[in-house]
Design an enzyme around this catalytic site. Structure first.
Site, short mmCIF file in Angstrom:
data_model
loop_
_atom_site.label_atom_id
_atom_site.label_comp_id
_atom_site.label_asym_id
_atom_site.label_seq_id
_atom_site.Cartn_x
_atom_site.Cartn_y
_atom_site.Cartn_z
CG HIS A 20 -1.90 1.09 1.24
ND1 HIS A 20 -2.27 1.73 2.39
CD2 HIS A 20 -2.61 1.68 0.24
CE1 HIS A 20 -3.15 2.65 2.11
NE2 HIS A 20 -3.38 2.64 0.81
CG ASP A 28 7.96 9.78 -22.34
OD1 ASP A 28 9.12 9.68 -21.88
OD2 ASP A 28 7.35 10.87 -22.35
#
Length: 134
Positions: A20, A28
Site C-alpha cells: 500500500h 515514455d
C-alpha cells in the site's frame, strides 16, 4: 501458465511485491530513470509497446489508489491523455494529483520500479500509487 494478461516476468514480480502506497511508474521512452530505481525496459522501437497497451495490462493486475501526472501533459495533449481522462472519470485510476514534470521526475526517485515503454509522445508518463484490495 498464468490466466491474467501480464506475461512479463519482471513486471509481474514487481506488481506482486507492491505494498500500500508504493509507486510504480509507466513512462515514455525519454523519461530519465534515477540511479538505484529498478528499470523494466519494455521499449523495442518507437511506439512499441505503446503507453496505453502497457497501462491497460498493468491495470488488469494492480490495485491503484491514486495516480500522478505532470501538468505538461495537458499542454502537449498526447493521444494517451484521452484514455487517461476516461479511466480517471471511470474511477479506474483513483484520485488524481497533478504536479510539474520536474516534480514527477523527483517522485520517480522513490518509485519501486519504472516501466519504460516505446512511447514517443512527450509527457506520456504516470505514477501509479498502489492501493489494497481489502
Amino acid at each position: 501458465m498464468k490466466k491474467t494478461p501480464l506475461l512479463n516476468i519482471a513486471l509481474s514480480r514487481v506488481i506482486a511485491s507492491l505494498g500500500h502506497g508504493d509507486v510504480l511508474m509507466i513512462v515514455d521512452a525519454g523519461m530519465p530513470v534515477p540511479p538505484g530505481v529498478e528499470l523494466i525496459d519494455l521499449a523495442l522501437t518507437r511506439g512499441v509497446p505503446d503507453f496505453v497497451s502497457v497501462l491497460d495490462t498493468v491495470l488488469a493486475e494492480m490495485q491503484v489508489e491514486s495516480h500522478v501526472l505532470a501538468e505538461e501533459i495537458r499542454l502537449k495533449q498526447p493521444p494517451a491523455l484521452s484514455v487517461l481522462d476516461r479511466l480517471n472519470a471511470e474511477g479506474g485510476l483513483g484520485e488524481q494529483r497533478v504536479v510539474s514534470h520536474e516534480a514527477l521526475k523527483q517522485l520517480s526517485r522513490s518509485a519501486r520500479a519504472i516501466v519504460r515503454t516505446g512511447e514517443c509522445q512527450p509527457y506520456t508518463n504516470i505514477a501509479l500509487v498502489a492501493g489494497v484490495v481489502f
